[in-house]
Design a protein around this motif. Structure first.
Motif, short mmCIF file in Angstrom:
data_model
loop_
_atom_site.label_atom_id
_atom_site.label_comp_id
_atom_site.label_asym_id
_atom_site.label_seq_id
_atom_site.Cartn_x
_atom_site.Cartn_y
_atom_site.Cartn_z
N LYS A 30 20.69 47.67 51.62
CA LYS A 30 19.27 47.30 51.63
C LYS A 30 19.13 45.87 52.13
CE LYS A 30 18.69 45.91 46.77
NZ LYS A 30 17.95 46.22 45.53
N LYS A 31 18.00 45.55 52.68
CA LYS A 31 17.82 44.29 53.40
C LYS A 31 17.89 43.08 52.47
CE LYS A 31 15.23 46.39 57.18
NZ LYS A 31 13.98 46.42 57.97
N SER A 32 17.49 43.24 51.22
CA SER A 32 17.67 42.14 50.28
C SER A 32 19.07 42.29 49.69
CB SER A 32 16.61 42.19 49.18
OG SER A 32 16.66 43.43 48.51
N TYR A 33 19.94 41.34 49.99
CA TYR A 33 21.36 41.42 49.64
C TYR A 33 21.54 41.65 48.14
CZ TYR A 33 26.16 39.86 48.81
OH TYR A 33 27.47 39.77 48.41
N GLU A 34 22.48 42.55 47.79
CA GLU A 34 22.80 42.75 46.39
C GLU A 34 24.24 43.25 46.27
OE1 GLU A 34 20.12 44.51 43.11
OE2 GLU A 34 21.42 46.18 43.70
N LYS A 35 24.97 42.69 45.30
CA LYS A 35 26.32 43.15 45.02
C LYS A 35 26.48 43.28 43.51
CE LYS A 35 29.89 40.32 45.63
NZ LYS A 35 30.98 39.58 46.31
N ILE A 36 27.00 44.42 43.07
CA ILE A 36 27.22 44.66 41.65
C ILE A 36 28.72 44.66 41.39
CG2 ILE A 36 26.93 46.28 39.75
CD1 ILE A 36 24.39 47.26 41.14
N LEU A 37 29.17 43.80 40.48
CA LEU A 37 30.58 43.64 40.18
C LEU A 37 30.83 43.98 38.72
CD1 LEU A 37 33.48 42.53 40.70
CD2 LEU A 37 32.57 40.25 40.27
N PHE A 38 31.73 44.95 38.46
CA PHE A 38 32.07 45.33 37.10
C PHE A 38 33.53 44.98 36.82
CE2 PHE A 38 33.97 48.60 34.27
CZ PHE A 38 33.33 48.21 33.10
N ILE A 39 33.76 44.22 35.72
CA ILE A 39 35.10 43.84 35.31
C ILE A 39 35.40 44.53 33.99
CG2 ILE A 39 36.67 41.94 34.79
CD1 ILE A 39 35.61 41.91 37.65
N ASP A 40 36.32 45.48 34.01
CA ASP A 40 36.56 46.31 32.83
C ASP A 40 37.13 45.51 31.67
OD1 ASP A 40 36.90 49.10 31.61
OD2 ASP A 40 38.94 48.28 31.47
N SER A 41 38.05 44.58 31.94
CA SER A 41 38.69 43.82 30.86
C SER A 41 37.69 42.97 30.08
CB SER A 41 39.81 42.93 31.42
OG SER A 41 39.29 42.01 32.35
N LEU A 42 36.62 42.53 30.76
CA LEU A 42 35.58 41.72 30.12
C LEU A 42 34.45 42.57 29.58
CD1 LEU A 42 35.25 38.87 32.78
CD2 LEU A 42 36.61 38.83 30.67
N ARG A 43 34.36 43.82 30.03
CA ARG A 43 33.23 44.69 29.71
C ARG A 43 31.92 44.01 30.10
NH1 ARG A 43 37.25 47.43 28.81
NH2 ARG A 43 37.50 48.94 27.12
N LYS A 44 31.93 43.45 31.32
CA LYS A 44 30.74 42.76 31.81
C LYS A 44 30.44 43.21 33.23
CE LYS A 44 31.10 38.56 29.00
NZ LYS A 44 31.22 37.08 29.02
N ILE A 45 29.15 43.23 33.56
CA ILE A 45 28.71 43.57 34.90
C ILE A 45 27.89 42.40 35.45
CG2 ILE A 45 26.59 44.75 34.15
CD1 ILE A 45 27.23 46.80 36.42
N TYR A 46 28.13 42.07 36.72
CA TYR A 46 27.47 40.95 37.37
C TYR A 46 26.68 41.48 38.57
CZ TYR A 46 30.88 38.30 34.64
OH TYR A 46 31.63 37.80 33.62
N VAL A 47 25.43 41.06 38.66
CA VAL A 47 24.58 41.42 39.79
C VAL A 47 24.30 40.16 40.59
CG1 VAL A 47 22.42 42.45 40.57
CG2 VAL A 47 23.53 43.30 38.49
N ILE A 48 24.76 40.11 41.83
CA ILE A 48 24.59 38.95 42.70
C ILE A 48 23.53 39.31 43.74
CG2 ILE A 48 25.75 37.38 44.30
CD1 ILE A 48 28.39 38.27 42.82
#
Length: 246
Positions: free
Chosen positions: A64-82
């Motif tokens: 999509k034209k508005s940049y987005e990246k979703i990063l999931f780190i299992d060891s931290l049980r955290k998800i990051y949306v950039i």
């Protein structure tokens, strides 16, 4: 008796060794419609999803034209949306952190579309990479929606966990009934259809790229507290907000 046990063990080891953990990229075509409007054609949405997967960690990238990246780190049980923060004066990339340990969210099996009413499994044929593949179809009827999963029970490559990474984080962990059927399989097709509403969302696998993914791909970018969000970024908060510094 000992001979039978040895034969069983040999067959089990042979079957286990034939399955390899998947590492690489999955390319999906995405389509979503609501009230006759095709949202995948809107600039706010997307028609292509790329997933890079390794050791339960993954990155989801859309076109999509508005940049987005979703990063999931299992060891931290955290998800990051950039994402591109259009409200920021600097127009730099911003990042949200979602702590899945908060309130046992990570272990949740509930779906927004209600409890499972019934499951039905059948054989099906799907065209993938210009070939007709004999696959399995799992139809799941829920209280407020229906799901279709199409997968292979003979593929050599499997995920290391059993999660529907095509769905949002709150609905990624499969109930045991679904997890047992899918058995860590890569999804060739997934569709969610809401009952009593003209709304559906589907993903169709376009390409499988089995390749090595560098660990550096999953590094969390350098960041600092976003202006105006210091109070919300207290330790007990599930969500935190940052500005990227590089």
């Amino acid at each position: 008796m000992r001979v039978l046990i040895l034969i069983f063990c040999a067959l089990f080891i042979s079957n286990s060794s034939s399955e390899s953990v998947f590492e690489g990229e999955l390319i999906y075509h995405h389509d979503m419609k609501m009230n006759s409007k095709n949202y995948s054609e809107s600039r706010k949405f997307y028609d292509t999803l790329t997933i890079r997967y390794k050791d339960k960690n993954y990155i989801k990238l859309t076109n999509k034209k508005s940049y987005e990246k979703i990063l999931f780190i299992d060891s931290l049980r955290k998800i990051y949306v950039i994402y591109k923060d259009n409200l920021s004066k600097s127009k730099k990339l911003s990042m949200n952190e979602d702590n899945l340990n908060f309130g046992k969210l990570y272990n949740r099996e509930n779906s927004h579309f209600g409890k499972i009413i019934s499951l039905s499994k059948s054989d099906t044929i799907l065209n993938f990479d210009k070939k007709n593949l004999e696959l399995k179809k799992l139809f799941v009827e829920r209280e407020y929606g229906n799901e279709i999963y199409i997968y292979s029970d003979t593929d050599n490559f499997k995920f290391t966990d059993n999660r529907n990474i095509l769905r949002n984080i709150g609905e990624q962990i499969h109930p045991k009934e679904i997890a047992t059927e899918l058995n860590n399989a890569i999804l060739y097709y997934y569709k969610l259809e809401v009952k009593n509403a003209e709304l559906y969302e589907e993903y169709r696998l376009v390409e499988i790229r089995n390749k090595e993914i560098k660990n550096s791909v999953f590094e969390i970018p350098k960041h600092k507290d976003a202006k105006g969000f210091k109070r919300e970024n207290k330790k007990e908060s599930r969500f935190k907000y940052y500005e990227l510094t590089e």
